[in-house]
Write a protein that holds these residues in place. Structure first.
Motif, PDB file in Angstrom:
ATOM      1  N   VAL A  40      14.521 -10.615  -5.628  1.00 28.33           N
ATOM      2  CA  VAL A  40      13.523 -11.286  -6.658  1.00 28.33           C
ATOM      3  C   VAL A  40      14.217 -11.580  -7.857  1.00 28.33           C
ATOM      4  N   PHE A  93      10.553 -15.674  -8.883  1.00 34.58           N
ATOM      5  CA  PHE A  93       9.687 -14.674  -9.078  1.00 34.58           C
ATOM      6  C   PHE A  93       8.909 -14.337 -10.145  1.00 34.58           C
ATOM      7  N   ARG A  94       9.740 -14.556 -11.468  1.00 30.97           N
ATOM      8  CA  ARG A  94       8.927 -14.501 -12.829  1.00 30.97           C
ATOM      9  C   ARG A  94       8.089 -15.673 -12.998  1.00 30.97           C
ATOM     10  N   THR A 115       4.987 -14.749 -10.884  1.00 31.30           N
ATOM     11  CA  THR A 115       4.261 -13.617 -11.406  1.00 31.30           C
ATOM     12  C   THR A 115       3.335 -13.975 -12.588  1.00 31.30           C
ATOM     13  N   GLY A 142       5.092 -10.824  -2.816  1.00 25.08           N
ATOM     14  CA  GLY A 142       6.179 -11.876  -3.128  1.00 25.08           C
ATOM     15  C   GLY A 142       5.119 -12.772  -3.704  1.00 25.08           C
ATOM     16  N   THR A 171       6.459 -15.588  -4.456  1.00 22.31           N
ATOM     17  CA  THR A 171       7.083 -17.346  -4.062  1.00 22.31           C
ATOM     18  C   THR A 171       7.160 -16.868  -2.546  1.00 22.31           C
ATOM     19  N   ALA A 192      10.789 -15.010  -2.202  1.00 20.65           N
ATOM     20  CA  ALA A 192      10.809 -13.647  -2.964  1.00 20.65           C
ATOM     21  C   ALA A 192      10.818 -12.611  -1.454  1.00 20.65           C
ATOM     22  N   VAL A 231       9.880  -8.443  -1.729  1.00 23.31           N
ATOM     23  CA  VAL A 231       9.808  -7.363  -2.209  1.00 23.31           C
ATOM     24  C   VAL A 231      10.106  -6.310  -1.312  1.00 23.31           C
TER      25      VAL A 231
END
Length: 91
Positions: A14, A19-20, A23, A65, A67, A70, A72
């Protein structure tokens, strides 16, 4: 609708995979406010505030996820008192 605040610790692949930012896009689409940040142990911490249906959708999309890169593996979710964030931001 009643607002809730969740702390979500995301485990897996992540960091370094967008990821950020992914999100942030999901949060903005679902009118979720709060923060997302990388932690030094390789996890990502999300503070998410919103109504219950939108938070459920948000968690579902984060698990999948945000992206393609990613992965998870686990989410730790705890309820927090409201912080009354005005927007969602990357820390």
């Amino acid at each position: 609708m009643e607002l809730h605040c969740l702390k979500i610790i995301v485990h897996g692949q992540v960091q370094g995979v967008g990821f950020r930012y992914g999100t942030l896009q999901i949060a903005n689409r679902l009118t979720i406010t709060g923060t997302v940040q990388n932690l030094s142990n390789g996890t990502v911490k999300i503070i998410a505030e919103g109504n219950h249906p939108n938070l459920e959708k948000f968690i579902h999309l984060i698990k999948a996820g945000p992206t393609p890169f990613a992965r998870v593996t686990n989410l730790q979710i705890d309820e927090l008192p409201l912080h009354h964030y005005r927007l969602f931001m990357i820390k």
